[in-house]
Design a protein around this motif. Structure first.
Motif, PDB file in Angstrom:
ATOM      1  N   PRO A 197      23.098  53.446  33.822  1.00 29.59           N
ATOM      2  CA  PRO A 197      23.352  53.603  35.369  1.00 29.59           C
ATOM      3  C   PRO A 197      22.251  53.506  36.052  1.00 29.59           C
ATOM      4  O   PRO A 197      22.459  53.327  37.451  1.00 29.59           O
ATOM      5  N   ASP A 212      25.125  57.006  39.750  1.00 28.21           N
ATOM      6  CA  ASP A 212      24.358  56.034  39.293  1.00 28.21           C
ATOM      7  C   ASP A 212      23.150  56.214  39.932  1.00 28.21           C
ATOM      8  O   ASP A 212      22.739  56.956  40.755  1.00 28.21           O
ATOM      9  N   TYR A 227      23.516  61.324  35.111  1.00 26.29           N
ATOM     10  CA  TYR A 227      23.673  60.366  34.204  1.00 26.29           C
ATOM     11  C   TYR A 227      23.966  61.268  33.092  1.00 26.29           C
ATOM     12  O   TYR A 227      24.497  60.826  32.047  1.00 26.29           O
TER      13      TYR A 227
END
Ligand code: TMP
Length: 245
Positions: A197, A212, A227
């Motif tokens: 990400p 992200d 994440y």
């Protein structure tokens, strides 16, 4: 371990055997060519696990890549390659710098998948370049650029599919390729670096929530939570997210 190179998010060490490298994932986060910096505890662990899982999944395809295995919470063993200093950006939906450059609206689907090349040069701010520049600067030859382009489309189809299964829309991402010198006449072009990400834009399919590194770039907060959400959707069993030693 012998440090070979330190980048913004990773360190590269000499591997245990000739032709291998250990990639170590740091908790450092940077944006806007490192003008913005922070340390986010556990980011390196998350990226190591997420990228390892994606490269392992790529073994289901015939796309050649550098990943051998994950070694520890922050380390993975990869094949040593000569990195081609070109960042390959693949876009399916308008977001980020293309909106600023071309006046597109963020979230607008592109009529077809777009590949852009950027020169990997922090001092110059990674400028967008054409394939003609890549050939002129002899960063890669025409055959290699064709190979990189076709591999990038194949990675895009594969990645879009696996993220879609997790209710995540792949908006755009960055790939890096390298030359594997395996004692043949021509080096083989293989996928290198990481897929995480940090270098993809990933939006939740239902809510469009950003999962992200834009959470850091745009001060949205909750990067580690996002994440971790991605890792859980990938069925990754994560260790405790402790700070770097
Ligand atoms: P951009 O919209 O800032 O050009 O970024 C496009 C994609 O490439 C996005 O997913 C983030 C990724 N990216 C990197 O991985 N490294 C970089 O240095 C930049 C500028 C973008």
């Amino acid at each position: 371990m012998e440090l070979l190179y330190e980048g913004k998010a990773k360190k590269l060490f000499k591997g245990p055997e000739a032709g291998t490298i250990i990639q170590y994932f740091k908790d450092d986060a940077t944006a806007f060519n490192a003008q913005k910096k922070d340390t986010l505890t556990g980011k390196g662990i998350l990226n190591n696990y997420i990228s390892s899982t994606i490269f392992e999944a790529l073994n289901q395809t015939d796309i050649p890549h550098h990943f051998i295995k994950r070694l520890s919470e922050r380390e993975q063993l990869v094949k040593e390659v000569e990195i081609i200093p070109v960042e390959v950006i693949i876009r399916k939906v308008a977001a980020g710098s293309i909106c600023k450059r071309l006046g597109l609206t963020e979230g607008e689907p592109l009529p077809h998948t777009l590949i852009e090349f950027c020169l990997k040069d922090d001092a110059l701010g990674d400028p967008v370049i054409a394939r003609e520049h890549i050939e002129m600067m002899q960063l890669a030859d025409s055959f290699e650029i064709d190979e990189i382009t076709s591999m990038s489309y194949r990675v895009t189809d594969f990645l879009s599919g696996i993220f879609a299964m997790m209710q995540i829309q792949l908006i755009d991402f960055k790939l890096e390729f390298g030359r594997l010198h395996n004692n043949t006449d021509f080096p083989q072009i293989i996928l290198a670096d990481e897929i995480s990400p940090d270098n993809c834009r990933l939006w939740d399919m239902k809510t469009n929530e950003k999962l992200d590194k834009d959470r850091f770039r745009r001060d949205l907060g909750g990067l580690i939570e996002s994440y971790t959400d991605i890792a859980h959707r990938m069925s990754i069993h994560l260790p405790a997210l402790s700070a770097e030693k």
